[in-house]
Design a protein around this motif. Structure first.
Motif, PDB file in Angstrom:
ATOM      1  N   TYR A 101     -32.325  23.573  23.583  1.00 18.33           N
ATOM      2  CA  TYR A 101     -32.997  23.380  24.867  1.00 18.33           C
ATOM      3  C   TYR A 101     -31.995  23.421  26.018  1.00 18.33           C
ATOM      4  N   LEU A 102     -30.867  22.766  25.841  1.00 21.65           N
ATOM      5  CA  LEU A 102     -29.863  22.735  26.900  1.00 21.65           C
ATOM      6  C   LEU A 102     -29.370  24.138  27.217  1.00 21.65           C
ATOM      7  N   GLY A 145     -31.920  42.484  39.580  1.00 18.85           N
ATOM      8  CA  GLY A 145     -31.529  41.696  38.421  1.00 18.85           C
ATOM      9  C   GLY A 145     -32.573  40.651  38.106  1.00 18.85           C
ATOM     10  N   GLY A 146     -32.548  40.156  36.868  1.00 20.90           N
ATOM     11  CA  GLY A 146     -33.501  39.130  36.485  1.00 20.90           C
ATOM     12  C   GLY A 146     -33.554  38.955  34.983  1.00 20.90           C
ATOM     13  N   TYR A 163     -31.744  29.640  32.118  1.00 22.07           N
ATOM     14  CA  TYR A 163     -32.808  29.911  33.085  1.00 22.07           C
ATOM     15  C   TYR A 163     -32.385  29.483  34.490  1.00 22.07           C
ATOM     16  N   ARG A 164     -31.747  28.338  34.615  1.00 23.52           N
ATOM     17  CA  ARG A 164     -31.303  27.867  35.929  1.00 23.52           C
ATOM     18  C   ARG A 164     -30.271  28.820  36.530  1.00 23.52           C
ATOM     19  N   LYS A 165     -29.373  29.339  35.701  1.00 23.44           N
ATOM     20  CA  LYS A 165     -28.383  30.295  36.204  1.00 23.44           C
ATOM     21  C   LYS A 165     -29.053  31.581  36.664  1.00 23.44           C
ATOM     22  N   MET A 166     -30.073  32.021  35.912  1.00 18.02           N
ATOM     23  CA  MET A 166     -30.818  33.203  36.334  1.00 18.02           C
ATOM     24  C   MET A 166     -31.492  32.970  37.684  1.00 18.02           C
ATOM     25  N   ASP A 167     -31.999  31.768  37.885  1.00 11.38           N
ATOM     26  CA  ASP A 167     -32.675  31.457  39.142  1.00 11.38           C
ATOM     27  C   ASP A 167     -31.677  31.354  40.290  1.00 11.38           C
ATOM     28  N   GLU A 212     -32.890  34.381  41.785  1.00 13.36           N
ATOM     29  CA  GLU A 212     -34.117  33.749  42.292  1.00 13.36           C
ATOM     30  C   GLU A 212     -35.334  34.187  41.476  1.00 13.36           C
ATOM     31  N   VAL A 213     -35.199  34.152  40.156  1.00 13.76           N
ATOM     32  CA  VAL A 213     -36.254  34.677  39.290  1.00 13.76           C
ATOM     33  C   VAL A 213     -37.556  33.898  39.417  1.00 13.76           C
ATOM     34  N   SER A 214     -37.494  32.631  39.829  1.00 13.96           N
ATOM     35  CA  SER A 214     -38.718  31.836  39.933  1.00 13.96           C
ATOM     36  C   SER A 214     -39.655  32.357  41.018  1.00 13.96           C
ATOM     37  N   LYS A 215     -39.168  33.234  41.885  1.00 11.77           N
ATOM     38  CA  LYS A 215     -40.019  33.818  42.927  1.00 11.77           C
ATOM     39  C   LYS A 215     -40.790  35.035  42.432  1.00 11.77           C
ATOM     40  N   TYR A 216     -40.508  35.472  41.209  1.00 13.89           N
ATOM     41  CA  TYR A 216     -41.064  36.739  40.738  1.00 13.89           C
ATOM     42  C   TYR A 216     -41.739  36.572  39.380  1.00 13.89           C
ATOM     43  N   TYR A 217     -42.734  37.422  39.152  1.00 12.31           N
ATOM     44  CA  TYR A 217     -43.402  37.492  37.848  1.00 12.31           C
ATOM     45  C   TYR A 217     -44.065  38.859  37.766  1.00 12.31           C
TER      46      TYR A 217
END
Length: 314
Positions: free
Chosen positions: A193-194, A239-240, A200-204, A208-213
């Motif tokens: 999990y860690l 990137g993402g 995921y946090r590094k990707m964001d 800024e991946v949380s802005k996209y889907y």
């Protein structure tokens, strides 16, 4: 009142009554005294999400404030949105979660909600993986085409369930959240999990991946016997992340076009450990696709993808 009970006529509070002043004062006090950073409001103020019959949903009374159900609903939702605005003004750093129970319908989210609140715990799926994982992705697949997926939270997948990895990666399609008792996790599971959450946090942070889907016409609706997936790809930064899910399909390998790229760029794909999976031209991924292999049913793979250079044209 227990809205989760089996009673045929659950009672809800009326936001247009003097009760509102009491509950507003209590919520403001609790947030201030306890330094609350995330507030999940998980009870009804307008109508019950569990009462489907409109004849018994909301208030049908005629009072000095409103005449009948339609006026009641209009005034109630206006007051609820004002409540969010006042709460956000008083506590600017507070994350306000307007759950589907507060908004009054199953699976509900709309632009009015996310204009005034931050996120919406939109539904719960309690089935164990792989069904629960697939249910989560299906709801995200339908709503994420229109509503920003970072505004959605979907429960109730358990962090200590068998094949919990399938559920966690499924939850990366919106604001990820898992339920359960972390004390039941092994040392290896906690490390997993860690690793994935930090990735995921590094990707964001980077893209800024949380802005996209994105699913486009590449990833189909999740079903029991197919493959599906989603991307959270920043077109400006090129990137993402790419997530692929093998459900009950007999195929161990599939190819997926990646339609959000630029043909004359070069892209690097890596796994969660940062190991190189491959280097590809944008044209190759646009036209021939990216090949993914998953050797077991009901498993997932997730990758980062990033543009490195512009390919020199002759």
């Amino acid at each position: 009142v227990d809205l989760h009970g089996s009673g045929s006529n659950p009672i809800t509070m009326n936001i247009l009554s003097p009760w509102y002043d009491y509950i507003k004062e209590r919520i403001f006090t609790i947030v201030e005294e306890n330094g609350i950073e995330y507030l999940k409001i998980d009870f009804a103020m307008v109508k019950s999400a569990y009462v489907m019959d409109v004849e018994h949903s909301g208030s049908h009374d005629s009072t000095a404030q409103y005449k009948g159900r339609e006026e009641f609903l209009y005034l109630s939702y206006m007051k609820l949105m004002c409540f969010f605005d006042e709460l956000g003004e008083a506590f600017p750093e507070l994350i306000i979660d307007c759950t589907f129970e507060l908004w009054g319908d199953w699976h509900i989210i709309d632009y009015a909600l996310i204009k005034h609140a931050d996120v919406d715990w939109i539904s719960n799926f309690g089935a164990a993986p792989p069904q629960g994982s697939r249910d989560v992705r299906r709801l995200s697949w339908h709503h994420g085409l229109v509503v920003p997926s970072s505004c959605m939270m979907i429960g109730n997948q358990q962090m200590d369930a068998e094949n919990h990895e399938f559920s966690f990666i499924s939850n990366l399609g919106h604001t990820p959240i898992m339920l359960g008792d972390p004390r039941n996790l092994s040392v290896e599971e906690k490390a997993w999990y860690l690793k994935y959450y930090n990735w995921y946090r590094k990707m964001d942070e980077k893209f800024e991946v949380s802005k996209y889907y994105q699913t486009s016409d590449v990833f189909p609706e999740p079903k029991a016997s197919n493959w599906d997936g989603f991307a959270r790809f920043n077109g400006e930064k090129q990137g993402g992340m790419l997530c692929f899910f093998r459900n009950g399909s007999s195929e161990e390998t599939r190819k997926f076009l990646i339609p959000w790229l630029i043909s004359d760029r070069e892209y690097v794909v890596k796994n969660v450990d940062g190991e190189l999976v491959g280097e590809f031209s944008g044209a190759e991924l646009l036209q021939d696709g990216f090949q993914v292999s998953i050797d077991s049913r009901h498993k997932a793979e997730v990758f980062s993808i990033a543009s490195t250079i512009v390919i020199n044209k002759p």
